[in-house]
Design a protein around this motif. Sequence first.
Motif, short mmCIF file in Angstrom:
data_model
loop_
_atom_site.label_atom_id
_atom_site.label_comp_id
_atom_site.label_asym_id
_atom_site.label_seq_id
_atom_site.Cartn_x
_atom_site.Cartn_y
_atom_site.Cartn_z
N THR A 251 39.16 11.27 52.45
CA THR A 251 37.92 10.61 51.82
C THR A 251 37.06 9.90 52.78
O THR A 251 36.31 8.99 52.34
N ILE A 252 37.19 10.28 54.08
CA ILE A 252 36.47 9.32 54.90
C ILE A 252 34.73 9.89 54.81
O ILE A 252 34.02 9.20 55.43
N SER A 253 34.46 10.92 54.23
CA SER A 253 32.93 11.17 54.13
C SER A 253 32.99 12.24 53.05
O SER A 253 33.65 12.79 52.53
N ASP A 254 31.65 12.13 52.41
CA ASP A 254 31.29 12.67 50.95
C ASP A 254 31.64 14.26 51.17
O ASP A 254 32.07 14.85 50.23
N GLY A 255 31.19 14.90 52.35
CA GLY A 255 31.30 16.37 52.34
C GLY A 255 32.67 17.01 52.33
O GLY A 255 32.65 18.12 52.07
N LEU A 256 33.54 16.02 52.54
CA LEU A 256 34.89 16.57 52.63
C LEU A 256 35.50 16.54 51.18
O LEU A 256 36.75 17.03 51.10
N CYS A 257 35.01 15.52 50.27
CA CYS A 257 35.74 15.43 48.93
C CYS A 257 34.72 15.32 47.75
O CYS A 257 35.08 14.49 46.87
N GLY A 258 33.66 16.03 47.65
CA GLY A 258 32.75 16.44 46.55
C GLY A 258 32.20 14.94 46.28
O GLY A 258 31.66 14.64 45.09
N GLY A 259 31.88 14.35 47.33
CA GLY A 259 31.38 12.83 47.18
C GLY A 259 32.12 11.65 46.75
O GLY A 259 31.69 10.38 46.36
N TYR A 260 33.24 11.97 46.48
CA TYR A 260 34.43 10.83 46.08
C TYR A 260 34.92 10.21 47.30
O TYR A 260 35.85 9.89 47.43
N SER A 261 34.02 9.85 48.49
CA SER A 261 34.52 9.18 49.48
C SER A 261 34.61 7.69 49.34
O SER A 261 34.13 7.11 48.37
N GLU A 262 35.13 7.18 50.29
CA GLU A 262 35.42 5.73 50.57
C GLU A 262 34.30 4.84 51.17
O GLU A 262 34.04 3.79 51.14
N ARG A 263 33.18 5.57 51.35
CA ARG A 263 31.90 4.86 52.29
C ARG A 263 31.19 4.01 50.82
O ARG A 263 30.58 3.13 51.27
N LYS A 264 31.40 4.36 49.84
CA LYS A 264 30.78 3.74 48.55
C LYS A 264 31.69 3.88 47.38
O LYS A 264 32.16 4.86 47.09
N ASN A 265 31.91 2.60 46.86
CA ASN A 265 32.62 2.45 45.58
C ASN A 265 34.00 3.16 45.96
O ASN A 265 34.66 4.06 45.19
N ALA A 266 34.73 2.63 47.07
CA ALA A 266 36.06 3.29 47.55
C ALA A 266 37.12 3.27 46.42
O ALA A 266 37.66 4.47 46.09
N THR A 267 37.38 2.07 45.82
CA THR A 267 38.63 2.26 44.81
C THR A 267 38.53 3.00 43.84
O THR A 267 39.17 3.59 43.16
N GLN A 268 37.22 2.75 43.14
CA GLN A 268 36.65 3.69 42.04
C GLN A 268 36.79 5.18 42.31
O GLN A 268 37.35 6.04 41.41
N ASN A 269 36.31 5.68 43.64
CA ASN A 269 36.67 7.12 43.71
C ASN A 269 38.07 7.47 44.09
O ASN A 269 38.34 8.47 43.65
N TRP A 270 38.85 6.61 44.52
CA TRP A 270 40.25 6.81 44.83
C TRP A 270 40.99 6.99 43.42
O TRP A 270 41.52 7.87 43.30
N GLU A 271 40.48 6.11 42.66
CA GLU A 271 40.98 6.23 41.14
C GLU A 271 40.79 7.52 40.40
O GLU A 271 41.72 8.16 39.83
N THR A 272 39.43 8.11 40.71
CA THR A 272 39.09 9.08 39.99
C THR A 272 39.85 10.21 40.73
O THR A 272 40.32 11.33 40.05
N LEU A 273 40.00 10.25 41.86
CA LEU A 273 40.86 11.66 42.59
C LEU A 273 42.16 11.48 42.25
O LEU A 273 42.84 12.76 41.91
N ILE A 274 42.76 10.38 42.14
CA ILE A 274 44.24 10.12 41.64
C ILE A 274 44.36 10.77 40.26
O ILE A 274 45.23 11.39 39.98
N GLU A 275 43.44 10.17 39.47
CA GLU A 275 43.37 10.92 38.00
C GLU A 275 43.15 12.32 37.98
O GLU A 275 43.81 12.95 36.63
N ARG A 276 42.69 12.92 38.84
CA ARG A 276 42.43 14.09 38.71
C ARG A 276 43.35 14.95 39.53
O ARG A 276 43.39 16.48 39.58
N GLY A 277 44.57 14.28 40.13
CA GLY A 277 45.76 15.19 40.50
C GLY A 277 45.79 15.00 42.05
O GLY A 277 46.97 15.62 42.54
N VAL A 278 44.87 14.25 42.76
CA VAL A 278 45.28 14.09 44.26
C VAL A 278 46.29 13.09 44.40
O VAL A 278 46.46 12.16 43.88
N ASN A 279 47.29 13.33 45.13
CA ASN A 279 48.34 12.47 45.39
C ASN A 279 48.78 12.26 47.12
O ASN A 279 49.73 11.50 47.23
N ILE A 280 47.94 12.85 47.84
CA ILE A 280 47.90 12.26 49.38
C ILE A 280 46.36 12.09 49.62
O ILE A 280 45.63 12.91 49.45
#
Length: 300
Positions: A251-280
């Motif tokens: 999640t270090i940059s948008d291009g690696l994770c479909g825009g769900y990066s930590e550059r902005k709204n980090a905790t919100q994006n982490w939560e979205t990824l986790i809810e969609r099945g990301v677990n590392i």
Amino acid sequence: MKIGVIILFTCLVSACAVFKPKPVKSIIKNFEDENGSVMIVAHRANITDTLPENSLEGILQCIKNGIDIIEIDTQKTKDNVLVVMHDETLNRMTNGQGKVSDITLAELKKLNLRASNFGKITPYKVPTLEEVFSACKGQIMINVDKAFWWMDDVEKLAGQTGVTRQIIVKSYEDKPKVDERLGAFPFVYFMPIVSEGKFTNVEILSTYMNRKNSYLPESYELIFDKKDGSLFHPSMVKSIHDFGGRIWVNTISDGLCGGYSERKNATQNWETLIERGVNIIQTDSTLLLKEYLQNRIPTK
């Protein structure tokens, strides 16, 4: 004024938070469980702004704070010693110039690491891979990046230092090519890197997700530049989990994770990824992610 004080106090508490180390056996057990808790990967062993990337000091702080996995990079010196550094050149992260491969280990050890890109010189030195393995023994899992073509040396060092089952290696190649290089993965955890975007290799998935294989990867690193692509579709995520694989996203940059990066709204994006099945989750905001996961209340 009181609100400002509260915000400042909260920031100071977060910055000073120290978490307990974990036994490496529990980290490995969790890694092997595709339904286990979310794991943190410290990108280049980044943990604070005062410690350089890929430094032994940063790695020790990752261990102290109970981080699950460090991601480190390797280069070789002129005298064929594996050292931990991302770039082929010395310029960005040391007070030296030129290529790592053009100087000996003794010459490299005379240099100092910078705190950040072309930043302040620190007292810290470029560590050897052997030094890192020795420090990590029984402490933390290690994703050794940029090492696929000298895995024989990595295997030898891992055996000598006793970190054999703590190591994760990865590649964009399909399973037949990886088998040719690594055999049946006798000593490491292997993770395919699957990408959809400017570079696409989604077709390699079928070579790994096959019940007839003697080895099914414990994790798949997914790289995608669109939120609605096929690689991160719920059906693909479910299929990977069904084959016993965790999903690793950087999640270090948008291009690696479909825009769900930590550059902005980090905790919100982490939560979205986790809810969609990301677990590392691989991150440059290691302690922030650690604190978030510790206090997280799932939305489901």
